[in-house]
Design a protein around this motif. Structure first.
Motif, PDB file in Angstrom:
ATOM      1  N   LYS A 186       0.262  13.039 -37.507  1.00 39.07           N
ATOM      2  CA  LYS A 186       1.622  12.482 -37.644  1.00 39.07           C
ATOM      3  C   LYS A 186       2.330  13.145 -38.821  1.00 39.07           C
ATOM      4  CE  LYS A 186       2.637   7.990 -35.808  1.00 39.07           C
ATOM      5  NZ  LYS A 186       1.778   6.863 -35.427  1.00 39.07           N
ATOM      6  N   LYS A 187       1.589  13.274 -39.885  1.00 38.76           N
ATOM      7  CA  LYS A 187       2.168  13.892 -41.085  1.00 38.76           C
ATOM      8  C   LYS A 187       2.535  15.344 -40.805  1.00 38.76           C
ATOM      9  CE  LYS A 187       2.073  12.070 -45.451  1.00 38.76           C
ATOM     10  NZ  LYS A 187       1.236  11.645 -46.574  1.00 38.76           N
ATOM     11  N   LEU A 188       1.625  16.039 -40.170  1.00 38.95           N
ATOM     12  CA  LEU A 188       1.891  17.450 -39.901  1.00 38.95           C
ATOM     13  C   LEU A 188       3.092  17.606 -38.980  1.00 38.95           C
ATOM     14  CD1 LEU A 188      -1.748  18.822 -39.405  1.00 38.95           C
ATOM     15  CD2 LEU A 188      -0.170  19.427 -41.239  1.00 38.95           C
ATOM     16  N   LEU A 189       3.181  16.739 -38.000  1.00 47.02           N
ATOM     17  CA  LEU A 189       4.324  16.824 -37.096  1.00 47.02           C
ATOM     18  C   LEU A 189       5.613  16.531 -37.837  1.00 47.02           C
ATOM     19  CD1 LEU A 189       2.760  15.092 -33.958  1.00 47.02           C
ATOM     20  CD2 LEU A 189       3.468  17.467 -34.117  1.00 47.02           C
ATOM     21  N   ALA A 190       5.537  15.515 -38.707  1.00 46.75           N
ATOM     22  CA  ALA A 190       6.726  15.178 -39.484  1.00 46.75           C
ATOM     23  C   ALA A 190       7.114  16.335 -40.396  1.00 46.75           C
ATOM     24  CB  ALA A 190       6.466  13.918 -40.293  1.00 46.75           C
ATOM     25  N   GLN A 191       6.117  17.045 -40.867  1.00 52.87           N
ATOM     26  CA  GLN A 191       6.384  18.170 -41.768  1.00 52.87           C
ATOM     27  C   GLN A 191       6.811  19.415 -41.016  1.00 52.87           C
ATOM     28  OE1 GLN A 191       2.707  18.376 -43.944  1.00 52.87           O
ATOM     29  NE2 GLN A 191       3.267  16.686 -45.309  1.00 52.87           N
ATOM     30  N   GLY A 192       6.876  19.290 -39.708  1.00 52.48           N
ATOM     31  CA  GLY A 192       7.436  20.385 -38.920  1.00 52.48           C
ATOM     32  C   GLY A 192       6.452  21.462 -38.511  1.00 52.48           C
ATOM     33  N   ILE A 193       5.256  21.076 -38.194  1.00 50.75           N
ATOM     34  CA  ILE A 193       4.260  22.104 -37.863  1.00 50.75           C
ATOM     35  C   ILE A 193       4.631  22.871 -36.606  1.00 50.75           C
ATOM     36  CG2 ILE A 193       2.752  20.435 -36.664  1.00 50.75           C
ATOM     37  CD1 ILE A 193       0.378  22.163 -37.649  1.00 50.75           C
ATOM     38  N   ALA A 213      -4.564  32.859 -34.288  1.00 50.55           N
ATOM     39  CA  ALA A 213      -4.718  31.729 -35.196  1.00 50.55           C
ATOM     40  C   ALA A 213      -3.701  30.634 -34.891  1.00 50.55           C
ATOM     41  CB  ALA A 213      -4.568  32.215 -36.635  1.00 50.55           C
ATOM     42  N   ALA A 214      -2.470  31.036 -34.615  1.00 48.80           N
ATOM     43  CA  ALA A 214      -1.417  30.048 -34.334  1.00 48.80           C
ATOM     44  C   ALA A 214      -1.708  29.315 -33.036  1.00 48.80           C
ATOM     45  CB  ALA A 214      -0.061  30.737 -34.265  1.00 48.80           C
ATOM     46  N   ALA A 215      -2.120  30.070 -32.029  1.00 46.87           N
ATOM     47  CA  ALA A 215      -2.417  29.446 -30.744  1.00 46.87           C
ATOM     48  C   ALA A 215      -3.616  28.518 -30.877  1.00 46.87           C
ATOM     49  CB  ALA A 215      -2.668  30.510 -29.681  1.00 46.87           C
ATOM     50  N   PHE A 216      -4.576  28.925 -31.681  1.00 48.63           N
ATOM     51  CA  PHE A 216      -5.724  28.049 -31.915  1.00 48.63           C
ATOM     52  C   PHE A 216      -5.255  26.726 -32.511  1.00 48.63           C
ATOM     53  CE2 PHE A 216      -9.681  26.327 -33.167  1.00 48.63           C
ATOM     54  CZ  PHE A 216      -9.571  25.914 -34.484  1.00 48.63           C
ATOM     55  N   THR A 217      -4.412  26.820 -33.523  1.00 49.60           N
ATOM     56  CA  THR A 217      -3.918  25.610 -34.182  1.00 49.60           C
ATOM     57  C   THR A 217      -3.183  24.719 -33.191  1.00 49.60           C
ATOM     58  OG1 THR A 217      -3.706  26.876 -36.199  1.00 49.60           O
ATOM     59  CG2 THR A 217      -2.553  24.774 -36.124  1.00 49.60           C
ATOM     60  N   LEU A 218      -2.344  25.344 -32.378  1.00 54.58           N
ATOM     61  CA  LEU A 218      -1.621  24.570 -31.380  1.00 54.58           C
ATOM     62  C   LEU A 218      -2.590  23.901 -30.406  1.00 54.58           C
ATOM     63  CD1 LEU A 218       1.076  23.707 -30.155  1.00 54.58           C
ATOM     64  CD2 LEU A 218       1.047  25.815 -28.796  1.00 54.58           C
ATOM     65  N   SER A 219      -3.628  24.629 -30.021  1.00 53.94           N
ATOM     66  CA  SER A 219      -4.582  24.066 -29.057  1.00 53.94           C
ATOM     67  C   SER A 219      -5.280  22.845 -29.645  1.00 53.94           C
ATOM     68  CB  SER A 219      -5.608  25.106 -28.622  1.00 53.94           C
ATOM     69  OG  SER A 219      -6.593  25.294 -29.611  1.00 53.94           O
ATOM     70  N   GLN A 220      -5.478  22.860 -30.931  1.00 57.24           N
ATOM     71  CA  GLN A 220      -6.100  21.706 -31.572  1.00 57.24           C
ATOM     72  C   GLN A 220      -5.197  20.482 -31.463  1.00 57.24           C
ATOM     73  OE1 GLN A 220      -9.280  22.548 -31.893  1.00 57.24           O
ATOM     74  NE2 GLN A 220      -9.571  22.484 -34.096  1.00 57.24           N
ATOM     75  N   LEU A 221      -3.895  20.709 -31.630  1.00 60.34           N
ATOM     76  CA  LEU A 221      -2.947  19.598 -31.499  1.00 60.34           C
ATOM     77  C   LEU A 221      -2.898  19.087 -30.065  1.00 60.34           C
ATOM     78  CD1 LEU A 221       0.081  20.860 -33.621  1.00 60.34           C
ATOM     79  CD2 LEU A 221      -1.243  18.799 -34.058  1.00 60.34           C
ATOM     80  N   GLU A 228       0.987  13.395 -25.555  1.00 63.97           N
ATOM     81  CA  GLU A 228       2.276  13.231 -24.869  1.00 63.97           C
ATOM     82  C   GLU A 228       3.448  13.162 -25.838  1.00 63.97           C
ATOM     83  OE1 GLU A 228       3.143  13.526 -21.726  1.00 63.97           O
ATOM     84  OE2 GLU A 228       1.078  13.979 -21.165  1.00 63.97           O
ATOM     85  N   GLN A 229       3.179  12.786 -27.076  1.00 61.09           N
ATOM     86  CA  GLN A 229       4.267  12.777 -28.060  1.00 61.09           C
ATOM     87  C   GLN A 229       4.531  14.182 -28.588  1.00 61.09           C
ATOM     88  OE1 GLN A 229       2.753  10.038 -30.959  1.00 61.09           O
ATOM     89  NE2 GLN A 229       2.311   8.593 -29.317  1.00 61.09           N
ATOM     90  N   ILE A 230       3.508  14.990 -28.512  1.00 59.97           N
ATOM     91  CA  ILE A 230       3.631  16.336 -29.077  1.00 59.97           C
ATOM     92  C   ILE A 230       4.326  17.276 -28.093  1.00 59.97           C
ATOM     93  CG2 ILE A 230       2.293  18.285 -29.955  1.00 59.97           C
ATOM     94  CD1 ILE A 230       0.131  16.308 -30.767  1.00 59.97           C
ATOM     95  N   ILE A 231       4.101  17.005 -26.816  1.00 60.51           N
ATOM     96  CA  ILE A 231       4.596  17.923 -25.782  1.00 60.51           C
ATOM     97  C   ILE A 231       6.107  18.183 -25.869  1.00 60.51           C
ATOM     98  CG2 ILE A 231       4.853  18.264 -23.312  1.00 60.51           C
ATOM     99  CD1 ILE A 231       2.045  18.377 -23.401  1.00 60.51           C
ATOM    100  N   PRO A 232       6.933  17.155 -25.973  1.00 62.01           N
ATOM    101  CA  PRO A 232       8.372  17.435 -26.022  1.00 62.01           C
ATOM    102  C   PRO A 232       8.731  18.374 -27.185  1.00 62.01           C
ATOM    103  CG  PRO A 232       7.972  15.080 -25.791  1.00 62.01           C
ATOM    104  CD  PRO A 232       6.646  15.713 -26.021  1.00 62.01           C
ATOM    105  N   SER A 271      -0.149  18.337 -18.364  1.00 60.51           N
ATOM    106  CA  SER A 271       0.846  17.294 -18.549  1.00 60.51           C
ATOM    107  C   SER A 271       1.924  17.415 -17.486  1.00 60.51           C
ATOM    108  CB  SER A 271       1.466  17.431 -19.940  1.00 60.51           C
ATOM    109  OG  SER A 271       2.736  16.859 -19.958  1.00 60.51           O
ATOM    110  N   GLU A 272       2.206  16.330 -16.823  1.00 59.98           N
ATOM    111  CA  GLU A 272       3.206  16.351 -15.751  1.00 59.98           C
ATOM    112  C   GLU A 272       4.568  16.793 -16.266  1.00 59.98           C
ATOM    113  OE1 GLU A 272       1.425  15.213 -12.006  1.00 59.98           O
ATOM    114  OE2 GLU A 272       3.407  15.953 -12.555  1.00 59.98           O
ATOM    115  N   THR A 273       4.928  16.255 -17.423  1.00 63.33           N
ATOM    116  CA  THR A 273       6.264  16.551 -17.955  1.00 63.33           C
ATOM    117  C   THR A 273       6.421  18.038 -18.242  1.00 63.33           C
ATOM    118  OG1 THR A 273       5.390  15.951 -20.120  1.00 63.33           O
ATOM    119  CG2 THR A 273       6.676  14.283 -18.969  1.00 63.33           C
TER     120      THR A 273
END
Lengths: 502, 300
Positions: A186-193, A213-221, A228-232, A271-273
């Motif tokens: 939540k913090k990382l998302l708020a900080q704009g990751i 490295a970036a794709a790895f990080t994204l895959s972790q999220l 589902e909150q991260i997808i949008p 994810s369907e969306t």
């Protein structure tokens, strides 16, 4: 052709025997399976730094430093001068021990010192501090991850920096922190990751190590439960086109970056969306094209090691996106290359004896491609793929069921299709699968058989001539009623054999 | 490895321009699916298959192996393919006759089992014969009353050896011929003679009959002394009592190994409709159907 460039890939330690190693590996694999079933499958990556390449990992045999020694090490960082790098290196080594990590974070000011140096003006210190944080991020203890939160705003800021190597370091550190818990995310998302990741990839567009490295990080999220909150956010950031562009294996760099991008796309396509967006952005032809290229390599027997890590997520993307919603419309959005069929068959054949699950997923994609599609079913027939599929019918664990579904898709299209299936030799194989132990296999065999013999008298005749009737009659004595019903129904469609008195 | 995909390589390496899906000569699908409108089919066919695109959630079990492999790589546990290999499992075969359920690793194993135990089975007495010919002969000699009648006037007992067309006026003579001319053993399993009716066994048969609901038309022909024959397991209850009979029956010297059997041909024939009991080769009544006997099984 392509090396698998694995980050920090450790060789088997010299002093460990092969059997012991294998046993340990099997245990770890078992643990991973259980973790997945518990929905707690989480992994972190550890970068090995240049000064650790002498084979000494963090788990070296030196005595674990005491609390006092750790305090000393931290104090040493504040002093400065030429010795500082040595101090950092000592500290980093110490932090390789999980117990020391716990000691460290409980010390007053220790994290503040490191974060201070991370954000300071001395760029060498920044890197060293970053390395320490990276080691901490790899900790098995959740409280250590939490303690690293104070560093994240800086790590994120540095993502838009110029230094590729340092950026990579920061990315893997963040990537290790992501799966820790929801609070951190939540913090990382708020900080704009998410926007930072997008920006980072763009800035370093030539550097595949950063993309990896970036794709790895994204895959972790994206593996998190709250995905589902991260997808949008991901969709809004424009990351998807970058990921798709990153799918191409590189002759020099290898497939590391492509692999990470592919796994991200897999998680997104579940994810369907997200699926519609991905389809509209051309994910299907893109993934398909990479699969064809890789298929060619596999067909030629080129280095298979590690390729499955790229193939797996691509198959899943294609499989799930094909199953998404309605028929895809619009230019450049659908799969149009028939060579994909050949690639899927190559994977099914080629990985049958090393990774049968991959063979099965390949056939799943094939099923989704052919279901309700007269053109793709025609393509299967005229590409001569039916004999290839028939050869896969003896294999269980879902392989033969998926083959039967695919063939069922073809047979369902009608007379012309059934005739060609019969010509390709499907009937004798069905006689064999009818005798198999798995009920699902037998049921599907009966379903496909029915489609075939009901389609034309010619096929029905052939079946009788192949002495298929006794096989069905034997089915009349099966304990499962559903099988008896089907068998008896098919028998009713068949012409009576000419009785030969021998 | 290279040869494995040889038929797919040309397709993979085709000119992309030629592999466009629109270039494929598409077959015409049926406008009316034939399988749904089969003639004479009043009821809905019990078939449920429909082509369907299967969508899978990322946590689905189907994806387990791949995910585990991915994470092993992330955790630096990845090793080379040879160390990792978990070959695909070949599907087992299973005998589908209800009650049998034996499993086999190979199709050959299955076929052998089926041929031995289920294929040439006499509908009347459940005996398994190893070939259609021997089954024919068995039915003719054991269950065909016409044969019995004709055998009194002419030589009807065929030699069991293929190609030897000799016939004999009694099973004893045939057996003799088999031993002398064809070097058959005296206790050849597939040459058991049907015994003539004996009074004391009639009641025993009646007793047995009541225990055998399934064999109405000809209360199980007693098995033979050869209880080792796997097919005759279901007859064992009769066999054992029959074996007891043998020891009590004097004068069975020339027919040693033959079990005295009550001939209930007349009784049976009054119950039997007049057609051949040769079960068509395509139908078999397996052991399983016999296991549903209610009524006591005697000692095995």
């Amino acid at each position: 052709m392509w090396r698998l460039k694995a980050v920090g890939h450790k060789a088997r330690p010299q002093d460990v025997g092969l059997d012991e190693f294998k046993l340990k590996r099997r245990e770890q694999e078992k643990a991973l399976r259980q973790a997945r079933r518990d929905q707690q499958l989480v992994s972190k990556r550890l970068l090995l730094h240049d000064d650790e390449d002498d084979g000494e990992g963090p788990m070296d045999t030196r005595a674990i430093p005491s609390r006092e020694q750790v305090v000393e090490l931290v104090r040493g960082l504040l002093i400065g001068g030429e010795k500082r790098v040595c101090q950092f290196r000592e500290l980093r080594r110490a932090l390789g021990h999980p117990e020391v990590q716990l000691i460290f974070i409980k010390l007053e000011n220790s994290m503040r010192v490191v974060v201070g140096l991370l954000s300071g003006l001395d760029d060498q210190c920044r890197v060293e501090a970053g390395k320490c944080l990276h080691t901490l991020s790899h900790s098995p203890h959740p409280e250590v991850g939490m303690a690293c939160l104070s560093a994240t705003p800086y790590l994120l800021t540095y993502l838009s920096g110029q230094s590729a190597r340092f950026t990579e370091l920061c990315l893997y550190t963040l990537g290790n922190l992501c799966p820790e818990n929801e609070l951190i995310r939540k913090k990382l998302l708020a900080q704009g990751i998410i926007p930072s990741l997008a920006q980072c990839i763009q800035n370093h567009s030539g550097t595949l190590a950063v993309l990896e490295a970036a794709a790895f990080t994204l895959s972790q999220l994206l593996q998190a439960k709250d995905v589902e909150q991260i997808i949008p956010l991901v969709l809004a950031s424009g990351l998807a086109p970058h990921l798709m562009a990153g799918l191409e294996p590189d002759a020099e760099y290898g497939i590391g970056a492509a692999t990470e991008c592919a796994w991200c796309l897999h998680y997104l396509s579940c994810s369907e969306t997200c699926s519609s967006v991905l389809v509209n952005q051309g994910a299907l032809p893109r993934c398909s094209s990479v699969l064809v290229t890789v298929g060619g390599a596999v067909a030629h027997g080129e280095s298979l090691e590690g390729l499955e890590l790229l193939i797996w997520p691509l198959l899943r993307c294609v499989g799930n996106l094909l199953a998404h919603g309605d028929v895809c419309q619009g230019e450049g959005v659908c799969v149009t290359d028939c060579r994909l069929l050949a690639a899927l068959c190559v994977f099914a054949q080629g990985f049958l004896h090393t990774h049968p699950a991959l063979a099965r997923e390949s056939l799943w994609a094939l099923n989704n491609l052919t279901a309700d599609s007269a053109v793709w079913c025609s393509a299967v027939l005229c590409s001569g793929l039916v004999p290839v599929l028939i050869q896969l019918m003896p294999f269980s664990q879902g392989i033969n069921s998926m083959v039967l579904r695919t063939l069922g898709n073809v047979a369902h299209k009608g007379t012309a299709f059934c005739l060609q299936l019969a010509q390709a030799g499907l009937l004798p194989s069905l006689c064999a699968t009818l005798k198999m132990a798995e009920t699902e296999v037998v049921t599907l065999s009966l379903e496909v058989l029915y489609l075939l013999v009901a389609s034309s008298p010619q096929v029905a005749d052939e079946f009788v001539q192949l002495k298929g009737l006794p096989v069905l009659e034997m089915m009349l004595f099966n304990s499962e009623e559903s099988l008896r019903l089907r068998a008896s129904h098919i028998i009713d469609q068949l012409p009576q054999p000419v009785v030969q008195q021998t | 490895m290279l040869g494995q995909h040889h038929n797919l390589i040309p397709l993979l390496e085709s000119d992309p321009g030629k592999t466009h899906i629109n270039a494929v000569p598409a077959l015409l699908s049926d406008t009316e699916p034939k399988h749904l409108s089969v003639e004479g089919d009043a009821s809905k066919p019990p078939f449920t298959f429909r082509p369907q695109k299967i969508r899978l959630n990322k946590d689905h079990e189907f994806f387990e192996d791949g995910d585990v492999h991915r994470h092993m790589y992330l955790q630096d546990l990845a090793t080379s393919a040879t160390q990792d290999a978990q070959p695909a499992k070949v599907c087992e075969f299973c005998c589908h006759i209800s009650g049998c359920s034996q499993r086999f690793d190979t199709l050959e194993g299955y076929e052998h089992h089926y041929s031995t135990l289920h294929r040439h089975v006499c509908a009347t007495c459940r005996r398994c014969l190893p070939s259609a010919r021997l089954l024919d002969i068995h039915i003719q000699e054991w269950h065909d009353s016409l044969f019995t009648v004709m055998a009194q006037k002419q030589s009807m007992y065929q030699c069991l050896v293929e190609g030897c067309n000799l016939k004999f006026s009694s099973s004893v003579q045939r057996k003799d011929h088999l031993i002398r001319t064809h070097s058959y053993p005296a206790d050849f399993r597939f040459d058991k003679a049907k015994k003539n009716k004996r009074v004391k066994e009639r009641s025993r048969v009646a007793e047995r009959s009541s225990g055998m609901e399934v064999c109405e038309e000809g209360a199980g022909r007693p098995g033979t002394g050869g209880s080792e024959e796997p097919c005759e397991v279901m007859d064992v209850s009769q066999t054992s009592s029959s074996v007891a009979d043998v020891s009590q029956t004097p004068g069975s010297g020339s027919e040693r190994g033959h079990v005295s059997a009550p001939s209930e041909a007349p009784t049976a024939s009054s119950q039997k409709p007049r057609y051949t009991y040769r079960v068509p080769q395509s139908i078999c009544f397996g052991q399983g159907s016999v296991r549903g006997f209610r009524g006591g099984r005697r000692k095995k």
